[in-house]
Write an enzyme that holds these catalytic residues in place. Structure first.
Site, PDB file in Angstrom:
ATOM      1  N   CYS A   1       0.786  -1.244   0.000  1.00 17.58           N
ATOM      2  CA  CYS A   1       0.000   0.000   0.000  1.00 17.58           C
ATOM      3  C   CYS A   1       0.814   1.289   0.000  1.00 17.58           C
ATOM      4  CB  CYS A   1      -0.962  -0.025   1.171  1.00 17.58           C
ATOM      5  SG  CYS A   1      -2.206  -1.299   0.917  1.00 17.58           S
TER       6      CYS A   1
HETATM    7  P1  NAD Z   1      -6.431  -8.050  -3.099  1.00 17.07           P
HETATM    8  O1  NAD Z   1      -5.578  -8.213  -4.281  1.00 17.07           O
HETATM    9  O2  NAD Z   1      -6.164  -8.833  -1.847  1.00 17.07           O
HETATM   10  O3  NAD Z   1      -7.965  -8.354  -3.501  1.00 17.07           O
HETATM   11  C1  NAD Z   1      -8.586  -7.858  -4.652  1.00 17.07           C
HETATM   12  C2  NAD Z   1      -9.597  -8.917  -5.134  1.00 17.07           C
HETATM   13  O4  NAD Z   1     -10.365  -8.380  -6.199  1.00 17.07           O
HETATM   14  C3  NAD Z   1      -8.935 -10.181  -5.678  1.00 17.07           C
HETATM   15  O5  NAD Z   1      -9.441 -11.317  -4.993  1.00 17.07           O
HETATM   16  C4  NAD Z   1      -9.333 -10.207  -7.155  1.00 17.07           C
HETATM   17  O6  NAD Z   1      -9.514 -11.512  -7.671  1.00 17.07           O
HETATM   18  C5  NAD Z   1     -10.638  -9.441  -7.124  1.00 17.07           C
HETATM   19  N1  NAD Z   1     -11.036  -8.855  -8.400  1.00 17.07           N
HETATM   20  C6  NAD Z   1     -10.276  -8.200  -9.316  1.00 17.07           C
HETATM   21  N2  NAD Z   1     -11.040  -7.806 -10.357  1.00 17.07           N
HETATM   22  C7  NAD Z   1     -12.319  -8.195 -10.087  1.00 17.07           C
HETATM   23  C8  NAD Z   1     -13.564  -8.067 -10.764  1.00 17.07           C
HETATM   24  N3  NAD Z   1     -13.636  -7.443 -11.950  1.00 17.07           N
HETATM   25  N4  NAD Z   1     -14.646  -8.599 -10.208  1.00 17.07           N
HETATM   26  C9  NAD Z   1     -14.594  -9.230  -9.012  1.00 17.07           C
HETATM   27  N5  NAD Z   1     -13.445  -9.398  -8.322  1.00 17.07           N
HETATM   28  C10 NAD Z   1     -12.314  -8.866  -8.843  1.00 17.07           C
HETATM   29  O7  NAD Z   1      -6.445  -6.480  -2.770  1.00 17.07           O
HETATM   30  P2  NAD Z   1      -6.685  -5.771  -1.355  1.00 17.07           P
HETATM   31  O8  NAD Z   1      -5.435  -5.772  -0.564  1.00 17.07           O
HETATM   32  O9  NAD Z   1      -7.941  -6.294  -0.761  1.00 17.07           O
HETATM   33  O10 NAD Z   1      -6.909  -4.262  -1.838  1.00 17.07           O
HETATM   34  C11 NAD Z   1      -8.104  -3.861  -2.446  1.00 17.07           C
HETATM   35  C12 NAD Z   1      -8.145  -2.347  -2.433  1.00 17.07           C
HETATM   36  O11 NAD Z   1      -8.182  -1.858  -1.077  1.00 17.07           O
HETATM   37  C13 NAD Z   1      -6.934  -1.658  -3.067  1.00 17.07           C
HETATM   38  O12 NAD Z   1      -7.378  -0.491  -3.709  1.00 17.07           O
HETATM   39  C14 NAD Z   1      -6.051  -1.313  -1.882  1.00 17.07           C
HETATM   40  O13 NAD Z   1      -5.214  -0.206  -2.126  1.00 17.07           O
HETATM   41  C15 NAD Z   1      -7.077  -0.968  -0.828  1.00 17.07           C
HETATM   42  N6  NAD Z   1      -6.648  -1.145   0.573  1.00 17.07           N
HETATM   43  C16 NAD Z   1      -5.923  -2.239   0.914  1.00 17.07           C
HETATM   44  C17 NAD Z   1      -5.557  -2.419   2.261  1.00 17.07           C
HETATM   45  C18 NAD Z   1      -4.729  -3.603   2.695  1.00 17.07           C
HETATM   46  O14 NAD Z   1      -4.193  -3.576   3.809  1.00 17.07           O
HETATM   47  N7  NAD Z   1      -4.581  -4.637   1.916  1.00 17.07           N
HETATM   48  C19 NAD Z   1      -5.979  -1.481   3.229  1.00 17.07           C
HETATM   49  C20 NAD Z   1      -6.743  -0.390   2.827  1.00 17.07           C
HETATM   50  C21 NAD Z   1      -7.078  -0.233   1.482  1.00 17.07           C
HETATM   51  C1  UGA Z   2      -0.705   0.837   5.829  1.00 21.96           C
HETATM   52  C2  UGA Z   2      -1.387   1.795   6.829  1.00 21.96           C
HETATM   53  O1  UGA Z   2      -0.726   1.705   8.102  1.00 21.96           O
HETATM   54  C3  UGA Z   2      -2.888   1.464   6.992  1.00 21.96           C
HETATM   55  O2  UGA Z   2      -3.490   2.457   7.824  1.00 21.96           O
HETATM   56  C4  UGA Z   2      -3.561   1.470   5.611  1.00 21.96           C
HETATM   57  O3  UGA Z   2      -4.940   1.137   5.705  1.00 21.96           O
HETATM   58  C5  UGA Z   2      -2.851   0.478   4.709  1.00 21.96           C
HETATM   59  O4  UGA Z   2      -1.432   0.833   4.602  1.00 21.96           O
HETATM   60  C6  UGA Z   2      -3.439   0.514   3.316  1.00 21.96           C
HETATM   61  O5  UGA Z   2      -3.844   1.531   2.811  1.00 21.96           O
HETATM   62  O6  UGA Z   2      -3.463  -0.554   2.717  1.00 21.96           O
HETATM   63  P1  UGA Z   2       0.383  -1.598   6.037  1.00 21.96           P
HETATM   64  O7  UGA Z   2       0.984  -1.316   4.711  1.00 21.96           O
HETATM   65  O8  UGA Z   2      -0.329  -2.894   6.239  1.00 21.96           O
HETATM   66  O9  UGA Z   2      -0.722  -0.468   6.413  1.00 21.96           O
HETATM   67  O10 UGA Z   2       1.507  -1.559   7.155  1.00 21.96           O
HETATM   68  P2  UGA Z   2       2.251  -0.445   8.040  1.00 21.96           P
HETATM   69  O11 UGA Z   2       2.227  -0.915   9.433  1.00 21.96           O
HETATM   70  O12 UGA Z   2       1.760   0.915   7.754  1.00 21.96           O
HETATM   71  O13 UGA Z   2       3.763  -0.578   7.543  1.00 21.96           O
HETATM   72  C7  UGA Z   2       4.161  -0.162   6.247  1.00 21.96           C
HETATM   73  C8  UGA Z   2       5.676  -0.199   6.116  1.00 21.96           C
HETATM   74  O14 UGA Z   2       6.262   0.837   6.847  1.00 21.96           O
HETATM   75  C9  UGA Z   2       6.349  -1.490   6.608  1.00 21.96           C
HETATM   76  O15 UGA Z   2       7.332  -1.888   5.657  1.00 21.96           O
HETATM   77  C10 UGA Z   2       6.994  -1.078   7.898  1.00 21.96           C
HETATM   78  O16 UGA Z   2       8.120  -1.851   8.216  1.00 21.96           O
HETATM   79  C11 UGA Z   2       7.377   0.337   7.564  1.00 21.96           C
HETATM   80  N1  UGA Z   2       7.623   1.187   8.729  1.00 21.96           N
HETATM   81  C12 UGA Z   2       6.652   1.415   9.640  1.00 21.96           C
HETATM   82  C13 UGA Z   2       8.866   1.781   8.876  1.00 21.96           C
HETATM   83  O17 UGA Z   2       9.764   1.606   8.030  1.00 21.96           O
HETATM   84  N2  UGA Z   2       9.116   2.567   9.947  1.00 21.96           N
HETATM   85  C14 UGA Z   2       8.199   2.817  10.866  1.00 21.96           C
HETATM   86  O18 UGA Z   2       8.492   3.575  11.826  1.00 21.96           O
HETATM   87  C15 UGA Z   2       6.913   2.231  10.733  1.00 21.96           C
END
Ligand code: NAD
Ligand code: UGA
Length: 444
Positions: free
Chosen positions: A279
């Site tokens: 992310c």
């Molecule tokens: P992911 O890759 O784990 O999951 C995405 C899913 O969508 C997959 O299972 C894929 O098969 C499915 N998909 C793709 N195209 C599709 C379609 N046309 N119809 C139905 N299913 C479809 O991704 P994720 O980590 O869940 O992230 C999803 C979104 O949320 C991203 O935009 C990401 O930036 C955001 N986000 C992720 C996190 C996180 O920690 N992973 C946190 C906050 C926001």
């Molecule tokens: C991050 C955000 O923390 C979430 O709030 C957000 O929802 C998510 O992205 C998203 O949008 O998907 P995540 O990527 O799971 O979550 O993990 P973090 O704990 O934020 O760590 C990210 C990276 O930063 C790691 O590689 C970690 O080692 C690094 N980090 C963290 C540092 O290098 N230094 C620090 O002091 C803290």
């Protein structure tokens, strides 16, 4: 309410399962048949604490799964879109969002009743109104704001503690094209009492998500830059510098019992070998690219990424203080996942660090409590993966710590048994510098 969630990945599945637990009737939709079959059987395709239990409890009662997106939309009142939004090297890749929304639009054509579509995926500001809305209107033949609603509902969960983050959110951000869209979206979260709501327009809701992640990334690169300068000047320890910043009145407060409460965001103000994951890097790149396209280059965010891209070199430089060449030098690399408590290696700093060491001729043996399998896919036979910490630190002349796994706290004790002691490079400033004989750390 009847809610469909399109995309059953980390965000979609956690959202679906948690909303089912909160009393909604949920349908999870994904193009991935294997994932859907597992969910149908009550088996979670991903490892997240608490997820398997909640899925097992709710499957076939308040949660169903299907690959039939059209049916999923027809059988529900609200659709949340949680598909992936990667960075394609130039800009955000919206292919999955466009594909899913095209199909949602076609399904809406067949619906007689009002339906709300909300984007949960992280998308650059303007995407929902300028890209998603025309796709939905064209495919459905209907008008947004009249026959269907359109909103944005960004997700802030963190991998590893995703269920807890979803069930106990710090804020719920709701965007909408009109009051009705916002009201319906608000109903989805009616069971989340006492959580601050930010009700706004779609573009602002999209911006809030990027601002959150960009702030975290900026803080990390800031701490790393300060650490690097301290190391260059000498006689400065970034751990002490940052500790003094963490306890100042801006970042901590005194409790009535006299103790100080330090804000968790200070975790991101620590020097280390750089940030990774699925992310922060992709979101900062996407926002910076979007700014450039909009005629507003993001100078600070460009620098945040530049600092991060170079940060792994600090680890290599520390090794080179002790070895004139790394050719043939046997090094243990501890921690491969991008952060502790996950096996996710996407954009992990371990990858550039190991690749650089291999290019310099080093022999790498590595260990991660859960990511060894992922590492094998990335490095193949180029490194030796070991099954325990003890094995990993044996017969090496240097050790590099990359991930803050709790298990690594025992390293000082384990090292006392080794003679001679290897050079120890703390890429996370995790261990006490006085507890290891040949200690080196970022920003020391
Ligand atoms: P992911 O890759 O784990 O999951 C995405 C899913 O969508 C997959 O299972 C894929 O098969 C499915 N998909 C793709 N195209 C599709 C379609 N046309 N119809 C139905 N299913 C479809 O991704 P994720 O980590 O869940 O992230 C999803 C979104 O949320 C991203 O935009 C990401 O930036 C955001 N986000 C992720 C996190 C996180 O920690 N992973 C946190 C906050 C926001
Ligand atoms: C991050 C955000 O923390 C979430 O709030 C957000 O929802 C998510 O992205 C998203 O949008 O998907 P995540 O990527 O799971 O979550 O993990 P973090 O704990 O934020 O760590 C990210 C990276 O930063 C790691 O590689 C970690 O080692 C690094 N980090 C963290 C540092 O290098 N230094 C620090 O002091 C803290």
């Amino acid at each position: 309410m009847r809610v469909s969630v399109v995309g059953a990945g980390y965000v979609g599945l956690v959202t679906g399962v948690c909303l089912a637990e909160k009393g909604h009737q949920v349908i999870c939709v994904d193009v991935d048949r294997t994932k859907i079959e597992k969910i149908k059987r009550g088996v979670s395709p991903i490892h997240e604490e608490g997820l398997a239990d909640l899925l097992e409890k709710n499957v076939n009662r308040s949660i169903r799964a299907t690959t039939d997106l059209c049916q999923g939309v027809i059988d529900t009142d609200v659709t949340l879109v949680a598909v992936g939004t990667p960075f394609d090297g130039q800009e955000i890749d919206l292919a999955n969002v466009k594909e899913a929304c095209g199909q949602i639009g076609q399904a809406l054509r067949e619906k007689q009743t009002y339906h709300l579509v909300a984007i949960k995926s992280t998308v650059v500001p303007g995407t929902t109104d300028q890209v998603v809305r025309p796709i939905l209107e064209r495919a459905s033949g209907k008008k947004a704001g009249i026959e269907f609603g359109l909103g944005v509902n960004p997700e802030f969960l963190t991998e590893g503690v995703a269920v807890r983050d979803f069930m106990l959110p710090d804020r719920i951000v709701l965007g909408g094209i009109d009051q009705k869209s916002l009201d319906v979206l608000e109903e989805v979260y009616s069971a989340f009492d006492g959580v601050p709501r930010i009700r706004t327009n779609n573009k602002t809701a999209e911006m809030i998500k990027y601002t959150s992640n960009a702030l975290l990334a900026t803080m990390i690169s800031f701490a790393n830059e300060i650490g690097n300068l301290g190391a260059a000047l000498g006689d400065i320890d970034v751990v002490d510098v940052m500790h003094a910043i963490h306890v100042n009145n801006y970042l901590s407060a005194q409790l009535p019992d006299g103790h100080r409460f330090t804000a968790p965001i200070t975790n991101f103000l620590e020097a280390g070998c750089g940030f990774g994951g699925s992310c922060l890097p992709k979101d900062v790149r996407a926002l910076a690219a979007h700014g450039k396209t909009a005629g507003q280059p993001m100078l600070l965010l460009d620098a945040v990424m530049k600092v991060n891209a170079l940060q792994h070199q600090q680890v290599v430089a520390l090794l080179k203080k002790h070895f004139s060449t790394l050719d043939g030098v046997r090094i243990a690399v501890l921690g491969l996942a991008f952060k502790p408590d996950t096996d996710d290696m996407r954009e992990s700093p371990a990858i550039p660090i190991i690749n650089t060491l291999l290019a310099e001729g080093a022999i790498i043996q590595a260990y991660d409590p859960v990511a060894n399998h992922e590492a094998r896919q990335i490095f193949g036979e180029r490194i030796t993966l070991l099954d325990s910490l003890n094995e990993a630190i044996s017969n090496v002349v240097a050790i590099v710590l990359i991930t803050r796994w709790d298990e690594f706290r025992q390293i000082p004790e384990l090292l006392t048994d080794l003679n001679p002691q290897p050079v120890f490079i703390d890429g996370r400033r995790m261990l006490d510098k006085g507890s290891i004989a040949k200690y080196e750390g970022i920003g020391l």
